[in-house]
Write a protein that holds these residues in place. Structure first.
Motif, PDB file in Angstrom:
ATOM      1  N   ILE A 129       0.822  -1.213   0.000  1.00  0.00           N
ATOM      2  CA  ILE A 129       0.000   0.000   0.000  1.00  0.00           C
ATOM      3  C   ILE A 129       0.859   1.267   0.000  1.00  0.00           C
ATOM      4  O   ILE A 129       0.594   2.208  -0.763  1.00  0.00           O
ATOM      5  N   LEU A 130       1.895   1.313   0.836  1.00  0.00           N
ATOM      6  CA  LEU A 130       2.739   2.496   0.890  1.00  0.00           C
ATOM      7  C   LEU A 130       3.497   2.709  -0.419  1.00  0.00           C
ATOM      8  O   LEU A 130       3.642   3.837  -0.892  1.00  0.00           O
ATOM      9  N   GLU A 131       3.975   1.617  -1.004  1.00  0.00           N
ATOM     10  CA  GLU A 131       4.663   1.715  -2.288  1.00  0.00           C
ATOM     11  C   GLU A 131       3.711   2.215  -3.371  1.00  0.00           C
ATOM     12  O   GLU A 131       4.105   2.972  -4.258  1.00  0.00           O
ATOM     13  N   ARG A 132       2.468   1.782  -3.287  1.00  0.00           N
ATOM     14  CA  ARG A 132       1.463   2.232  -4.252  1.00  0.00           C
ATOM     15  C   ARG A 132       1.224   3.732  -4.120  1.00  0.00           C
ATOM     16  O   ARG A 132       1.198   4.462  -5.118  1.00  0.00           O
ATOM     17  N   GLU A 133       1.072   4.196  -2.877  1.00  0.00           N
ATOM     18  CA  GLU A 133       0.865   5.631  -2.648  1.00  0.00           C
ATOM     19  C   GLU A 133       2.077   6.435  -3.093  1.00  0.00           C
ATOM     20  O   GLU A 133       1.936   7.507  -3.694  1.00  0.00           O
ATOM     21  N   ARG A 134       3.258   5.919  -2.814  1.00  0.00           N
ATOM     22  CA  ARG A 134       4.484   6.615  -3.222  1.00  0.00           C
ATOM     23  C   ARG A 134       4.573   6.667  -4.751  1.00  0.00           C
ATOM     24  O   ARG A 134       4.965   7.691  -5.334  1.00  0.00           O
ATOM     25  N   GLY A 135       4.194   5.584  -5.406  1.00  0.00           N
ATOM     26  CA  GLY A 135       4.233   5.542  -6.861  1.00  0.00           C
ATOM     27  C   GLY A 135       3.294   6.563  -7.487  1.00  0.00           C
ATOM     28  O   GLY A 135       3.644   7.239  -8.461  1.00  0.00           O
ATOM     29  N   ILE A 136       2.096   6.669  -6.936  1.00  0.00           N
ATOM     30  CA  ILE A 136       1.126   7.660  -7.440  1.00  0.00           C
ATOM     31  C   ILE A 136       1.660   9.069  -7.237  1.00  0.00           C
ATOM     32  O   ILE A 136       1.588   9.916  -8.137  1.00  0.00           O
ATOM     33  N   ASP A 137       2.223   9.335  -6.055  1.00  0.00           N
ATOM     34  CA  ASP A 137       2.745  10.673  -5.785  1.00  0.00           C
ATOM     35  C   ASP A 137       3.967  10.980  -6.637  1.00  0.00           C
ATOM     36  O   ASP A 137       4.162  12.129  -7.055  1.00  0.00           O
ATOM     37  N   ASP A 138       4.792   9.986  -6.910  1.00  0.00           N
ATOM     38  CA  ASP A 138       5.938  10.191  -7.802  1.00  0.00           C
ATOM     39  C   ASP A 138       5.464  10.540  -9.211  1.00  0.00           C
ATOM     40  O   ASP A 138       6.057  11.394  -9.893  1.00  0.00           O
ATOM     41  N   LEU A 139       4.401   9.889  -9.649  1.00  0.00           N
ATOM     42  CA  LEU A 139       3.820  10.187 -10.960  1.00  0.00           C
ATOM     43  C   LEU A 139       3.306  11.628 -11.000  1.00  0.00           C
ATOM     44  O   LEU A 139       3.571  12.376 -11.957  1.00  0.00           O
ATOM     45  N   MET A 140       2.579  12.025  -9.952  1.00  0.00           N
ATOM     46  CA  MET A 140       2.056  13.386  -9.877  1.00  0.00           C
ATOM     47  C   MET A 140       3.204  14.399  -9.831  1.00  0.00           C
ATOM     48  O   MET A 140       3.174  15.427 -10.511  1.00  0.00           O
ATOM     49  N   ALA A 163       1.891  22.650  -5.085  1.00  0.00           N
ATOM     50  CA  ALA A 163       1.321  21.327  -5.360  1.00  0.00           C
ATOM     51  C   ALA A 163       2.266  20.221  -4.901  1.00  0.00           C
ATOM     52  O   ALA A 163       1.847  19.217  -4.326  1.00  0.00           O
ATOM     53  N   ARG A 164       3.553  20.407  -5.117  1.00  0.00           N
ATOM     54  CA  ARG A 164       4.522  19.418  -4.646  1.00  0.00           C
ATOM     55  C   ARG A 164       4.660  19.478  -3.127  1.00  0.00           C
ATOM     56  O   ARG A 164       4.848  18.445  -2.469  1.00  0.00           O
ATOM     57  N   LEU A 165       4.550  20.676  -2.566  1.00  0.00           N
ATOM     58  CA  LEU A 165       4.587  20.816  -1.116  1.00  0.00           C
ATOM     59  C   LEU A 165       3.424  20.056  -0.471  1.00  0.00           C
ATOM     60  O   LEU A 165       3.566  19.479   0.614  1.00  0.00           O
ATOM     61  N   HIS A 166       2.286  20.031  -1.149  1.00  0.00           N
ATOM     62  CA  HIS A 166       1.133  19.277  -0.645  1.00  0.00           C
ATOM     63  C   HIS A 166       1.443  17.780  -0.595  1.00  0.00           C
ATOM     64  O   HIS A 166       1.045  17.086   0.347  1.00  0.00           O
ATOM     65  N   ILE A 167       2.167  17.280  -1.593  1.00  0.00           N
ATOM     66  CA  ILE A 167       2.578  15.872  -1.589  1.00  0.00           C
ATOM     67  C   ILE A 167       3.503  15.607  -0.402  1.00  0.00           C
ATOM     68  O   ILE A 167       3.370  14.601   0.306  1.00  0.00           O
ATOM     69  N   VAL A 168       4.454  16.511  -0.187  1.00  0.00           N
ATOM     70  CA  VAL A 168       5.364  16.387   0.958  1.00  0.00           C
ATOM     71  C   VAL A 168       4.579  16.313   2.260  1.00  0.00           C
ATOM     72  O   VAL A 168       4.853  15.479   3.139  1.00  0.00           O
ATOM     73  N   GLU A 169       3.584  17.171   2.386  1.00  0.00           N
ATOM     74  CA  GLU A 169       2.783  17.235   3.606  1.00  0.00           C
ATOM     75  C   GLU A 169       2.052  15.921   3.864  1.00  0.00           C
ATOM     76  O   GLU A 169       1.937  15.469   5.008  1.00  0.00           O
ATOM     77  N   ARG A 170       1.557  15.300   2.809  1.00  0.00           N
ATOM     78  CA  ARG A 170       0.890  13.997   2.955  1.00  0.00           C
ATOM     79  C   ARG A 170       1.854  12.974   3.551  1.00  0.00           C
ATOM     80  O   ARG A 170       1.474  12.185   4.413  1.00  0.00           O
ATOM     81  N   TRP A 171       3.111  13.004   3.105  1.00  0.00           N
ATOM     82  CA  TRP A 171       4.074  12.012   3.568  1.00  0.00           C
ATOM     83  C   TRP A 171       4.569  12.280   4.973  1.00  0.00           C
ATOM     84  O   TRP A 171       5.033  11.364   5.656  1.00  0.00           O
ATOM     85  N   TYR A 172       4.453  13.503   5.429  1.00  0.00           N
ATOM     86  CA  TYR A 172       4.728  13.758   6.836  1.00  0.00           C
ATOM     87  C   TYR A 172       3.771  12.966   7.709  1.00  0.00           C
ATOM     88  O   TYR A 172       4.131  12.461   8.776  1.00  0.00           O
ATOM     89  N   ARG A 173       2.533  12.877   7.237  1.00  0.00           N
ATOM     90  CA  ARG A 173       1.521  12.146   8.012  1.00  0.00           C
ATOM     91  C   ARG A 173       1.689  10.632   7.869  1.00  0.00           C
ATOM     92  O   ARG A 173       1.450   9.881   8.817  1.00  0.00           O
ATOM     93  N   LEU A 174       2.068  10.176   6.689  1.00  0.00           N
ATOM     94  CA  LEU A 174       2.200   8.743   6.435  1.00  0.00           C
ATOM     95  C   LEU A 174       3.529   8.182   6.943  1.00  0.00           C
ATOM     96  O   LEU A 174       3.585   7.097   7.507  1.00  0.00           O
ATOM     97  N   ASP A 175       4.606   8.926   6.689  1.00  0.00           N
ATOM     98  CA  ASP A 175       5.952   8.426   6.982  1.00  0.00           C
ATOM     99  C   ASP A 175       6.876   9.626   7.141  1.00  0.00           C
ATOM    100  O   ASP A 175       7.257  10.261   6.167  1.00  0.00           O
ATOM    101  N   ASP A 176       7.250   9.937   8.373  1.00  0.00           N
ATOM    102  CA  ASP A 176       8.045  11.141   8.660  1.00  0.00           C
ATOM    103  C   ASP A 176       9.349  11.161   7.891  1.00  0.00           C
ATOM    104  O   ASP A 176       9.746  12.197   7.338  1.00  0.00           O
TER     105      ASP A 176
END
Length: 202
Positions: A129-140, A163-176
């Motif tokens: 699941i985490l790899e999937r989320e990371r893959g989607i965010d890498d694509l974005m 927009a990229r900062l928003h992706i960073v913010e998501r990962w703070y919550r998922l994986d510091d």
């Protein structure tokens, strides 16, 4: 974007042992918005509105896709296509109608075709699941970079950064740890572009 020089100059210096402390994606976003004109803030507000899950209705996407700003149109078309692809994937995995809960701009809208569809399909079928989320965010992330590749000191460059900062913010919550790595990457990329353009302009 007249203040873009100051926005870049105000970014934190990131080292390999860096920890966010008081400097967070939220604080950087607030500082950037504070340096923007009232007209640019309205466009930024539309971008931020689209970061809230509950706002992502057909009405919102119609508004975003009719916006005068190029980045807003391109970003939310991509966002709509990616989100609908995720919904179809989950529906199929659950044995439901693939079109259930898909956001359509108009009632008879055909299924969207977009450049990243095949790559996204491969990402969605990742079992981690985490790899999937990371893959989607890498694509974005990659597409946002492409959208702003010719933008340096304008509103589109700022929107792309946010927009990229928003992706960073998501990962703070998922994986510091991942969030900090992505934050460092974002700052390094923007500073590198800034220095390169200044050098070329001499």
């Amino acid at each position: 974007m007249d203040n873009y020089y100051y926005i870049v100059a105000g970014l934190p210096v990131i080292s390999h042992d860096w920890k966010p402390g008081d400097v967070t994606p939220e604080s950087i976003r607030e500082e950037i918005i504070g340096q923007c004109s009232s007209r640019d803030r309205k466009t930024i507000e539309l971008l931020l509105e689209g970061f809230v899950e509950e706002n992502l209705t057909a009405e919102f996407y119609r508004k975003a896709l009719s916006c005068k700003n190029r980045f807003i149109r391109e970003y939310f078309l991509l966002d709509l296509n990616v989100r609908n692809a995720k919904v179809r994937y989950l529906n199929e995995a659950l044995g439901r109608d693939p079109e259930k809960d898909v956001v359509r701009l108009y009632e008879d809208s055909p299924q969207e075709e977009f450049e990243e569809a095949q790559k996204l399909d491969g990402i969605l079928h990742c079992t981690d699941i985490l790899e999937r989320e990371r893959g989607i965010d890498d694509l974005m992330w990659a597409r946002i970079e492409e959208m702003t590749i010719s933008d340096y000191f304008d509103l589109e460059a700022v929107l792309g950064f946010l927009a990229r900062l928003h992706i960073v913010e998501r990962w703070y919550r998922l994986d510091d740890k991942t969030g900090r790595e992505m934050f460092r990457r974002l700052v390094d990329e923007v500073r590198g572009t800034f220095k390169g353009v200044r050098f070329d302009a001499k």
